[in-house]
Design a protein around this motif. Sequence first.
Motif, short mmCIF file in Angstrom:
data_model
loop_
_atom_site.label_atom_id
_atom_site.label_comp_id
_atom_site.label_asym_id
_atom_site.label_seq_id
_atom_site.Cartn_x
_atom_site.Cartn_y
_atom_site.Cartn_z
N THR A 20 -9.52 36.64 27.66
CA THR A 20 -8.24 35.58 27.60
C THR A 20 -8.44 34.49 28.47
O THR A 20 -9.29 34.30 29.26
CB THR A 20 -7.00 36.40 27.75
N ASP A 21 -7.49 33.39 28.13
CA ASP A 21 -7.89 32.38 29.24
C ASP A 21 -7.31 32.62 30.66
O ASP A 21 -6.55 33.29 30.81
CB ASP A 21 -6.62 31.13 28.73
N ASN A 22 -8.47 32.24 31.51
CA ASN A 22 -8.18 32.60 32.75
C ASN A 22 -9.03 31.58 33.63
O ASN A 22 -9.62 30.72 33.02
CB ASN A 22 -8.91 33.90 33.13
N ASN A 69 -15.77 22.35 30.91
CA ASN A 69 -15.66 22.68 29.56
C ASN A 69 -15.26 24.00 29.30
O ASN A 69 -15.60 25.12 29.67
CB ASN A 69 -16.95 22.37 28.71
N HIS A 70 -13.66 24.26 28.65
CA HIS A 70 -12.98 25.43 28.45
C HIS A 70 -14.15 26.52 27.78
O HIS A 70 -14.08 27.64 28.20
CB HIS A 70 -11.78 25.18 27.74
N ILE A 71 -14.90 26.10 26.82
CA ILE A 71 -15.72 26.87 25.99
C ILE A 71 -16.69 27.48 26.84
O ILE A 71 -17.16 28.67 26.87
CB ILE A 71 -16.30 26.03 24.84
N GLY A 108 -16.75 27.98 29.92
CA GLY A 108 -15.89 28.82 30.75
C GLY A 108 -15.79 30.07 30.12
O GLY A 108 -16.26 31.11 30.64
N HIS A 109 -15.58 30.03 28.97
CA HIS A 109 -15.37 31.43 28.21
C HIS A 109 -16.78 32.02 28.13
O HIS A 109 -16.68 33.40 28.34
CB HIS A 109 -14.88 31.04 26.53
N ILE A 110 -17.90 31.28 28.09
CA ILE A 110 -19.05 31.86 27.96
C ILE A 110 -19.41 32.55 29.15
O ILE A 110 -20.02 33.38 29.22
CB ILE A 110 -20.22 30.69 27.54
N VAL A 142 -14.83 33.24 20.32
CA VAL A 142 -13.95 33.51 19.58
C VAL A 142 -12.60 33.61 20.00
O VAL A 142 -12.23 34.43 20.67
CB VAL A 142 -14.17 34.85 18.45
N SER A 143 -11.81 32.43 19.86
CA SER A 143 -10.41 32.33 20.40
C SER A 143 -9.53 31.77 19.55
O SER A 143 -9.62 31.80 18.13
CB SER A 143 -10.70 31.56 21.45
N GLY A 144 -8.22 31.67 19.82
CA GLY A 144 -7.10 31.17 19.11
C GLY A 144 -7.64 29.78 18.74
O GLY A 144 -7.02 29.25 17.43
ZN ZN Z 1 -9.58 29.80 25.43
#
Ligand code: ZN
Length: 339
Positions: A304-306, A113-115, A117-119, A138-140
């Motif tokens: 950022t997205d990575n 899950n992308h979120i 991932g951010h965490i 908090v992202s776009g």
């Molecule tokens: Zn993102």
Amino acid sequence: MDKKIILAIESSCDETAAAVVVNGREVLSNVISSQIDIHTKFGGVVPEVASRKHIEAINAVVTEALEEAKVSLEEIDAIGVTYGPGLVGALLVGLQYAKGLAYSLNKPLIGVNHIEGHISANFIEHKELKPPFVCLVVSGGHTFIVHVKDFGEYEVIGQTRDDAAGEAYDKVARALGLGYPGGPKIDKLAKEGNENAIKFPRANFHDDSLDFSFSGVKSAVLNYLNKMSMTGEEVNKADVAASFQKAVVDVLTDNVMLTCKRKSVKRVAIAGGVASNSALRANLIKEGKKRGIEILFPAPILCTDNAAMIGSAAYFEMLNGLSSNLDLNAKPNLKLGER
Ligand code: ZN
Ligand code: KG4
């Protein structure tokens, strides 16, 4: 568990990314091919263009990530890939590529899950970090306050009911003629402005909820700019940027502090593109200090997205004994914690 090497792929929005990550914390390579220049011409991400650009870039990006890490495909233990949330056509490019690799190499596929991932970017930045903690994502595309109870165990405490925080930044920046992506531009311009110059509204829900709404403040900025233009008054863009930013940062900080109080948690990690915002960082640190709450944030490259963050999340999924089947499909609206 012994050493596990994960090749991770991310293509949910406008960045084609691949990374090699060891044991969820050590990044051997983190390659990001950004499409920002192309989407800037349109003032935002065009989904069809994004998919096509991912197809053009993905092979080179994965090859570069492996070369930079000095790791061969045979040495990889698993392939982690974002399968949602995001733009369906964009997600499918990374997912199909990852499935092809997993099948041909006969290695496990781990859908991420992308979120999540951010965490997980915070596990890379802070080597000793373990749950529980509160995470502000908090992202776009997303705005969430999450109680991270354990690895892979999340409770969503608050989320946006309309625009994401980054989306509001981007729309206000566009109205101010600052270009895309707007977040960093507003961040910079706001430093020259007076944050108390204009009083923009903060959404207030009368039901105990820790949700957010950013469309109100965005509309208030647009109305303000319209009114100024109709009366022929000169707009101080720096003041608008600073006042808008204060409205957003105040409400993000308030809700995070309330979450910590309700959950008796003393540690907050932030994540996502807007986590790079200097005013947000400063305000969280200031308010956290008053309450004995520690604030953690990843380096901007991990905000950022990575794909490194996807590799980290995939590793902890793997430790939990989870992997995906080769019929895994893209899920544009995948919820946090959903499998
Ligand atoms: Zn993102
Ligand atoms: O996480 P991200 O790279 O992509 C998504 O998953 O959305 O976040 C991109 C968002 C954009 O809206 C951008 O304007 C915002 O993060 N952003 C910022 C800053 N840097 C990036 N917003 C405010 N201040 C910044 N310094």
